[in-house]
Design a protein around this motif. Structure first.
Motif, PDB file in Angstrom:
ATOM      1  N   LYS A 294      -2.318   9.129   9.187  1.00 44.26           N
ATOM      2  CA  LYS A 294      -3.408   8.498   9.934  1.00 44.26           C
ATOM      3  C   LYS A 294      -2.955   8.012  11.315  1.00 44.26           C
ATOM      4  O   LYS A 294      -3.782   7.707  12.163  1.00 44.26           O
ATOM      5  CB  LYS A 294      -3.950   7.294   9.145  1.00 44.26           C
ATOM      6  N   THR A 295      -1.635   7.855  11.523  1.00 41.07           N
ATOM      7  CA  THR A 295      -1.163   7.344  12.821  1.00 41.07           C
ATOM      8  C   THR A 295      -0.170   8.319  13.434  1.00 41.07           C
ATOM      9  O   THR A 295       0.455   9.118  12.725  1.00 41.07           O
ATOM     10  CB  THR A 295      -0.450   5.977  12.665  1.00 41.07           C
ATOM     11  N   ALA A 296      -0.009   8.201  14.747  1.00 40.52           N
ATOM     12  CA  ALA A 296       0.973   9.035  15.453  1.00 40.52           C
ATOM     13  C   ALA A 296       2.385   8.735  14.950  1.00 40.52           C
ATOM     14  O   ALA A 296       3.221   9.629  14.820  1.00 40.52           O
ATOM     15  CB  ALA A 296       0.884   8.761  16.954  1.00 40.52           C
ATOM     16  N   MET A 297       2.639   7.440  14.639  1.00 38.93           N
ATOM     17  CA  MET A 297       3.978   7.058  14.166  1.00 38.93           C
ATOM     18  C   MET A 297       4.276   7.705  12.819  1.00 38.93           C
ATOM     19  O   MET A 297       5.385   8.183  12.558  1.00 38.93           O
ATOM     20  CB  MET A 297       4.073   5.531  14.052  1.00 38.93           C
ATOM     21  N   GLU A 325       3.707   5.634  -6.933  1.00 38.44           N
ATOM     22  CA  GLU A 325       2.886   4.426  -6.960  1.00 38.44           C
ATOM     23  C   GLU A 325       1.606   4.612  -6.141  1.00 38.44           C
ATOM     24  O   GLU A 325       0.529   4.166  -6.529  1.00 38.44           O
ATOM     25  CB  GLU A 325       3.703   3.236  -6.433  1.00 38.44           C
ATOM     26  N   LEU A 326       1.713   5.297  -5.036  1.00 40.48           N
ATOM     27  CA  LEU A 326       0.515   5.594  -4.227  1.00 40.48           C
ATOM     28  C   LEU A 326      -0.433   6.499  -4.997  1.00 40.48           C
ATOM     29  O   LEU A 326      -1.655   6.326  -4.962  1.00 40.48           O
ATOM     30  CB  LEU A 326       0.912   6.272  -2.910  1.00 40.48           C
ATOM     31  N   ASN A 327       0.139   7.471  -5.702  1.00 39.60           N
ATOM     32  CA  ASN A 327      -0.694   8.394  -6.482  1.00 39.60           C
ATOM     33  C   ASN A 327      -1.464   7.674  -7.587  1.00 39.60           C
ATOM     34  O   ASN A 327      -2.614   8.002  -7.878  1.00 39.60           O
ATOM     35  CB  ASN A 327       0.168   9.489  -7.114  1.00 39.60           C
ATOM     36  N   SER A 332      -6.056   1.142  -3.723  1.00 39.37           N
ATOM     37  CA  SER A 332      -5.163   0.532  -2.721  1.00 39.37           C
ATOM     38  C   SER A 332      -4.736   1.565  -1.672  1.00 39.37           C
ATOM     39  O   SER A 332      -4.635   1.248  -0.489  1.00 39.37           O
ATOM     40  CB  SER A 332      -3.921  -0.040  -3.396  1.00 39.37           C
ATOM     41  N   ARG A 333      -4.498   2.784  -2.146  1.00 39.15           N
ATOM     42  CA  ARG A 333      -4.069   3.836  -1.209  1.00 39.15           C
ATOM     43  C   ARG A 333      -5.150   4.102  -0.163  1.00 39.15           C
ATOM     44  O   ARG A 333      -4.874   4.181   1.032  1.00 39.15           O
ATOM     45  CB  ARG A 333      -3.758   5.120  -2.000  1.00 39.15           C
ATOM     46  N   GLU A 334      -6.389   4.225  -0.631  1.00 46.33           N
ATOM     47  CA  GLU A 334      -7.486   4.501   0.307  1.00 46.33           C
ATOM     48  C   GLU A 334      -7.702   3.327   1.260  1.00 46.33           C
ATOM     49  O   GLU A 334      -8.049   3.510   2.425  1.00 46.33           O
ATOM     50  CB  GLU A 334      -8.777   4.829  -0.458  1.00 46.33           C
ATOM     51  N   GLU A 335      -7.484   2.101   0.741  1.00 47.08           N
ATOM     52  CA  GLU A 335      -7.626   0.911   1.587  1.00 47.08           C
ATOM     53  C   GLU A 335      -6.593   0.929   2.717  1.00 47.08           C
ATOM     54  O   GLU A 335      -6.914   0.663   3.881  1.00 47.08           O
ATOM     55  CB  GLU A 335      -7.435  -0.351   0.734  1.00 47.08           C
ATOM     56  N   ILE A 336      -5.348   1.257   2.344  1.00 46.93           N
ATOM     57  CA  ILE A 336      -4.279   1.322   3.370  1.00 46.93           C
ATOM     58  C   ILE A 336      -4.627   2.374   4.415  1.00 46.93           C
ATOM     59  O   ILE A 336      -4.481   2.156   5.617  1.00 46.93           O
ATOM     60  CB  ILE A 336      -2.903   1.647   2.737  1.00 46.93           C
ATOM     61  N   ARG A 337      -5.108   3.522   3.952  1.00 46.78           N
ATOM     62  CA  ARG A 337      -5.461   4.604   4.902  1.00 46.78           C
ATOM     63  C   ARG A 337      -6.558   4.135   5.861  1.00 46.78           C
ATOM     64  O   ARG A 337      -6.543   4.442   7.038  1.00 46.78           O
ATOM     65  CB  ARG A 337      -5.915   5.859   4.151  1.00 46.78           C
ATOM     66  N   GLU A 338      -7.497   3.366   5.307  1.00 48.37           N
ATOM     67  CA  GLU A 338      -8.590   2.868   6.140  1.00 48.37           C
ATOM     68  C   GLU A 338      -8.083   1.896   7.207  1.00 48.37           C
ATOM     69  O   GLU A 338      -8.517   1.914   8.350  1.00 48.37           O
ATOM     70  CB  GLU A 338      -9.623   2.184   5.244  1.00 48.37           C
ATOM     71  N   TYR A 339      -7.144   1.028   6.803  1.00 49.32           N
ATOM     72  CA  TYR A 339      -6.587   0.068   7.762  1.00 49.32           C
ATOM     73  C   TYR A 339      -5.676   0.754   8.783  1.00 49.32           C
ATOM     74  O   TYR A 339      -5.554   0.300   9.913  1.00 49.32           O
ATOM     75  CB  TYR A 339      -5.812  -1.037   7.041  1.00 49.32           C
ATOM     76  N   GLU A 378      -0.944  -7.455   3.110  1.00 48.07           N
ATOM     77  CA  GLU A 378      -1.505  -7.954   1.842  1.00 48.07           C
ATOM     78  C   GLU A 378      -1.541  -6.843   0.789  1.00 48.07           C
ATOM     79  O   GLU A 378      -1.224  -7.053  -0.368  1.00 48.07           O
ATOM     80  CB  GLU A 378      -2.933  -8.498   2.066  1.00 48.07           C
ATOM     81  N   ILE A 379      -1.955  -5.639   1.199  1.00 52.99           N
ATOM     82  CA  ILE A 379      -2.027  -4.531   0.234  1.00 52.99           C
ATOM     83  C   ILE A 379      -0.621  -4.123  -0.205  1.00 52.99           C
ATOM     84  O   ILE A 379      -0.373  -3.855  -1.378  1.00 52.99           O
ATOM     85  CB  ILE A 379      -2.782  -3.319   0.832  1.00 52.99           C
ATOM     86  N   LEU A 380       0.320  -4.078   0.754  1.00 58.54           N
ATOM     87  CA  LEU A 380       1.698  -3.694   0.406  1.00 58.54           C
ATOM     88  C   LEU A 380       2.282  -4.641  -0.645  1.00 58.54           C
ATOM     89  O   LEU A 380       3.081  -4.235  -1.483  1.00 58.54           O
ATOM     90  CB  LEU A 380       2.594  -3.707   1.656  1.00 58.54           C
ATOM     91  N   ARG A 381       1.868  -5.897  -0.600  1.00 61.93           N
ATOM     92  CA  ARG A 381       2.397  -6.886  -1.566  1.00 61.93           C
ATOM     93  C   ARG A 381       1.967  -6.595  -3.002  1.00 61.93           C
ATOM     94  O   ARG A 381       2.555  -7.101  -3.951  1.00 61.93           O
ATOM     95  CB  ARG A 381       1.929  -8.294  -1.171  1.00 61.93           C
ATOM     96  N   GLU A 382       0.911  -5.791  -3.165  1.00 59.04           N
ATOM     97  CA  GLU A 382       0.457  -5.449  -4.530  1.00 59.04           C
ATOM     98  C   GLU A 382       1.375  -4.430  -5.184  1.00 59.04           C
ATOM     99  O   GLU A 382       1.351  -4.248  -6.392  1.00 59.04           O
ATOM    100  CB  GLU A 382      -0.969  -4.870  -4.479  1.00 59.04           C
ATOM    101  N   PHE A 383       2.163  -3.717  -4.372  1.00 55.96           N
ATOM    102  CA  PHE A 383       3.013  -2.651  -4.909  1.00 55.96           C
ATOM    103  C   PHE A 383       4.351  -3.208  -5.398  1.00 55.96           C
ATOM    104  O   PHE A 383       4.795  -4.263  -4.965  1.00 55.96           O
ATOM    105  CB  PHE A 383       3.265  -1.593  -3.830  1.00 55.96           C
ATOM    106  N   HIS A 384       5.002  -2.449  -6.300  1.00 53.94           N
ATOM    107  CA  HIS A 384       6.252  -2.931  -6.899  1.00 53.94           C
ATOM    108  C   HIS A 384       7.457  -2.064  -6.558  1.00 53.94           C
ATOM    109  O   HIS A 384       8.590  -2.466  -6.812  1.00 53.94           O
ATOM    110  CB  HIS A 384       6.106  -3.013  -8.428  1.00 53.94           C
ATOM    111  N   SER A 385       7.231  -0.864  -6.009  1.00 54.52           N
ATOM    112  CA  SER A 385       8.389   0.012  -5.749  1.00 54.52           C
ATOM    113  C   SER A 385       9.230  -0.567  -4.608  1.00 54.52           C
ATOM    114  O   SER A 385       8.721  -1.245  -3.711  1.00 54.52           O
ATOM    115  CB  SER A 385       7.933   1.436  -5.419  1.00 54.52           C
ATOM    116  N   GLN A 386      10.522  -0.252  -4.676  1.00 54.91           N
ATOM    117  CA  GLN A 386      11.525  -0.822  -3.756  1.00 54.91           C
ATOM    118  C   GLN A 386      11.135  -0.662  -2.284  1.00 54.91           C
ATOM    119  O   GLN A 386      11.214  -1.607  -1.499  1.00 54.91           O
ATOM    120  CB  GLN A 386      12.844  -0.099  -4.074  1.00 54.91           C
ATOM    121  N   LEU A 387      10.666   0.525  -1.882  1.00 56.04           N
ATOM    122  CA  LEU A 387      10.368   0.779  -0.462  1.00 56.04           C
ATOM    123  C   LEU A 387       9.195  -0.079   0.026  1.00 56.04           C
ATOM    124  O   LEU A 387       9.219  -0.619   1.126  1.00 56.04           O
ATOM    125  CB  LEU A 387      10.069   2.263  -0.222  1.00 56.04           C
ATOM    126  N   PHE A 388       8.156  -0.198  -0.818  1.00 51.27           N
ATOM    127  CA  PHE A 388       6.993  -0.983  -0.397  1.00 51.27           C
ATOM    128  C   PHE A 388       7.285  -2.481  -0.407  1.00 51.27           C
ATOM    129  O   PHE A 388       6.831  -3.216   0.466  1.00 51.27           O
ATOM    130  CB  PHE A 388       5.779  -0.675  -1.282  1.00 51.27           C
TER     131      PHE A 388
END
Length: 411
Positions: A294-297, A325-327, A332-339, A378-388
């Motif tokens: 969704k972003t250039a970065m 975890e995203l799958n 949450s995944r769609e919310e992150i994409r929207e933001y 806030e959404i990232l805080r819902e995840f449990h995997s090490q990277l997130f």
């Protein structure tokens, strides 16, 4: 004025000189002939105290970027000489000086850059048995350093980064490597710089000063003797062309080529990772299939992951856990994409802000992007995997900065 023009030109002989006169940047003599041919501009003349009029052509200052970008894309370096005082208040000759030099590897204009890939300036230093390689993207602040023992591995690095400009020491230039073939293949310019750029002492000093460290070991550069010289030369070249503090270049990443899977040039080509074999397009490649960013970065990061596959088991598993975890978390995944969707290219915006070339539109884009950070965290805080988890902990929502810019900009 013409004497001053010629004195300035003498200092920047390898550049086309854009000399500010009122509302125009003017070029004279050979520069004027070159630019009028390359950009199809009208060639006129100007009285200059010689028997014949000096050939001259010009471009309006408010539209300079498009002309500048076209010249740089053709492989030219351009020095920009600005008026440093108000002509109405100046006594005698208006003071002018070169404020920056634009080269294919140091261009920062958004219009000239492909937002989905980095624009690298690469420094190569050859020390007899080792090549030091430093790659910097001045528009995003990325800076990477390594060393390779052979010509073949050097070509793999060049192929991986696809730099638009290479600077090197004379030893590399004279080493017998077929630079012409490389230039034609990758469409970059190569220049051998003065020996002063490659002084070991000078390179160490400039890196320590820039990163404000007492020892290079703190940056992880302790074992990279040739890499340090390549990085120091690149840093010095960026200082001299940009004439700014380069404040947005805050990190330097030393890496050993063993951290990633070694993909040689023909493998990359045949696998069609980021460009197709025949047309050299993105469409039809692995990147094209996978790139839903969704972003250039994000687009640039995904591209670098495809070009540098991991080989360490822990790192691969950490990445796979995050993907899984995203799958599993559709909402949450769609919310992150929207933001992420309205987030502009923050890396390059910060670059333009630190060069003081950002305009109000850039700052509004910056502000809009910052506004979304707390929601993303806030959404990232819902995840449990090490990277997130790591990303959520490291993220500063920058609310104070958002507030400052918001208050400063008047609709």
């Amino acid at each position: 004025m013409m004497q001053h023009y010629l004195e300035t030109k003498k200092q920047y002989e390898d550049c086309i000189l854009f000399y500010r006169l009122g509302d125009f940047y003017e070029m004279f003599f050979d520069d004027a002939k070159t630019v009028s041919k390359e950009l199809e501009l009208t060639l006129t003349g100007k009285e200059c105290g010689l028997e014949e009029r000096a050939p001259m052509c010009g471009v309006p200052y408010h539209a300079v970027d498009s002309y500048l970008n076209r010249l740089v894309q053709k492989g030219y370096k351009v020095a920009i000489a600005e008026q440093m005082e108000d002509p109405k208040l100046a006594k005698g000759l208006v003071k002018r000086e070169v404020v920056r030099i634009v080269t294919p590897g140091t261009v920062t204009s958004a219009a000239a850059l492909d937002e989905t890939k980095n624009n690298y300036l690469m420094g190569i230093v050859y020390l007899g048995d080792t090549f030091g390689v430093a790659s910097a993207d001045i528009s995003t602040g990325d800076f990477l350093v390594t060393e390779v023992p052979s010509e073949r591995e050097l070509f793999d690095e060049i192929n991986k980064f696809s730099p638009s400009e290479i600077i090197c020491n004379n030893a590399f230039y004279m080493s017998g490597i077929d630079l012409e073939e490389l230039k034609n293949k990758y469409n970059f310019i190569v220049s051998a710089l003065d020996n002063r750029f490659f002084s070991d002492e000078m390179c160490r000093k400039i890196l320590k000063e820039h990163y404000k460290v007492g020892s290079l070991d703190g940056l992880g550069l302790g074992d990279y003797d040739a890499g340090v010289i390549a990085a120091g030369a690149v840093m010095q070249y960026m200082y001299e062309t940009q004439k700014s503090t380069l404040e947005h270049i805050t990190t330097i990443h030393p890496y050993s080529t063993g951290q990633f899977m070694i993909l040689d040039t023909s493998t990359r080509r045949n696998l069609e990772l980021v460009e197709t074999l025949r047309e050299k397009n993105k469409r039809g490649t692995l990147l094209w299939v996978l790139d839903k960013t969704k972003t250039a970065m994000g687009a640039r990061l995904l591209r670098s992951w495809i070009e540098q596959p991991l080989i360490k088991r822990e790192a691969i598993i950490a990445r796979q856990d995050a993907v899984e975890e995203l799958n599993m978390n559709y909402i949450s995944r769609e919310e992150i994409r929207e933001y992420l969707n309205p987030v502009y290219d923050l890396e390059r915006l910060i670059g333009r802000i630190s060069y003081r070339t950002a305009n109000p539109r850039d700052l509004i884009a910056f502000c809009t992007s910052l506004e979304l950070l707390p929601h993303i965290r806030e959404i990232l805080r819902e995840f449990h995997s090490q990277l997130f988890k790591g990303a959520a902990e490291d993220m500063d929502p920058l609310e104070d900065l958002f507030d400052l810019v918001k208050r400063a900009i008047v609709e």
